[in-house]
Design a protein around this motif. Structure first.
Motif, PDB file in Angstrom:
ATOM      1  N   SER A 140      42.298  29.355  39.593  1.00 36.11           N
ATOM      2  CA  SER A 140      42.921  30.539  39.323  1.00 36.11           C
ATOM      3  C   SER A 140      44.315  30.494  39.353  1.00 36.11           C
ATOM      4  CB  SER A 140      42.563  31.475  40.302  1.00 36.11           C
ATOM      5  OG  SER A 140      41.103  31.585  40.306  1.00 36.11           O
ATOM      6  N   ASP A 169      38.453  33.416  33.797  1.00 37.34           N
ATOM      7  CA  ASP A 169      38.469  32.904  35.198  1.00 37.34           C
ATOM      8  C   ASP A 169      37.161  33.182  35.815  1.00 37.34           C
ATOM      9  OD1 ASP A 169      39.279  32.051  37.365  1.00 37.34           O
ATOM     10  OD2 ASP A 169      40.710  33.120  37.885  1.00 37.34           O
ATOM     11  N   GLU A 170      36.306  32.597  35.745  1.00 33.66           N
ATOM     12  CA  GLU A 170      34.812  32.718  36.084  1.00 33.66           C
ATOM     13  C   GLU A 170      34.406  34.150  35.790  1.00 33.66           C
ATOM     14  OE1 GLU A 170      33.631  31.342  39.841  1.00 33.66           O
ATOM     15  OE2 GLU A 170      35.802  30.141  40.426  1.00 33.66           O
TER      16      GLU A 170
HETATM   17 MG    MG Z   1      39.600  31.631  41.488  1.00 35.62          MG
END
Ligand code: MG
Ligand code: ADP
Length: 251
Positions: free
Chosen positions: A48, A158-159
């Motif tokens: 991240s 992000d995921e």
């Molecule tokens: Mg992360």
């Protein structure tokens, strides 16, 4: 061809408890325009943080990030998070158009663009709904539509599917490949799920260690649509799992 993102010698340290902790170290990564690049790594490795650097929310300690984006692009990058982060007091259509307000587009144009994006993610019928009336998968589709509405050159994710049940997740994995093919965007997708990575990616980069470094960089050339259990994917996943555990035990 000039890469759309060119990261050279990037390191980043945070100050924590009065101590400097290096999170990312000496990253070199060039992303060709139009690539579907997936970054995998364990929780806490700095995935991240890397996206935050790209979107200008974090400053590297050393190194450079060069973007080859068109000067007239107002939002070269847009980010989709694990949770959809919708504004609960706005209908779906107005959530999608939210980022365009900053661009100063007139209301009718915002609406037209938001409608087009909702259609792209298969939610045209839900434009008038409130966020609480959506399923988790629908909310993530809205988040993708909102990100694409500003017409970024790179879509950072992000995921984005990590909080979804496996059935919904697999559906969205197929959707994002269709959307990518339809829009031609460059996609940088972060996940901790290696099977997801190899299924989606043109290329998988593994971040590992502390500080995080690039531990493997693998091309996945299998044409699409792909089959999840295809031998090449299973083999690539096996190789990457090996790299990840080898690197983690080295440190
Ligand atoms: Mg992360
Ligand atoms: N603003 C911050 N200040 C200090 N440490 C941070 C900050 N943001 C993240 N970290 C730390 O940096 C490391 C990497 O975090 P992150 O990039 O979120 O990892 P990942 O996304 O791979 O799980 C973690 O150890 C995290 O605690």
């Amino acid at each position: 061809m000039t890469p759309i993102i060119d990261i050279k010698g990037l390191s980043l340290a945070y100050e924590r408890d009065g101590r400097r902790t290096e999170i990312l170290s000496a990253l070199d990564l060039a992303v060709p325009r139009g690539q579907f690049l997936v970054i995998v790594g364990e929780s806490g490795v700095g995935k991240s943080t890397l996206l935050r650097v790209l979107i200008d929310l974090a400053k590297p300690s050393t190194g450079t990030v060069t973007l080859d984006t068109a000067p007239e692009t107002r939002s070269p990058m847009a980010l989709v998070f694990q949770d959809a982060r919708m504004l609960p007091w706005r209908r779906v259509i107005d959530n999608v158009g939210f980022g365009l307000e900053r661009h100063g587009l007139p209301k009718a144009e915002r609406r037209a663009r938001a409608e087009k994006m909702l259609k792209l993610v298969g939610l045209a019928d839900l434009a008038g709904r409130w966020p609480h009336q959506l399923s988790g998968g629908q909310r993530q589709r809205v988040a993708i539509a909102r990100a694409l509405a500003v017409d970024p050159e790179v879509l950072l994710m992000d995921e984005p599917f990590s909080a979804l049940d496996s059935f919904t997740r697999e559906g969205l994995q197929d959707e994002i490949q269709r959307i990518k093919a339809q829009t031609g965007k460059t996609v940088l997708f972060v996940t901790h799920d290696i099977d997801e990575a190899v299924y989606l990616a043109d290329r998988v980069v593994v971040l590992a260690g502390s500080p995080g470094r690039i531990a493997a960089d693998v091309s996945i050339t299998l044409p699409r649509p792909r089959r999840r259990r295809d031998t090449e994917l299973v083999e690539a996943a096996r190789h990457l799992r090996g790299e990840l555990s080898r690197r983690s035990s080295d440190l």
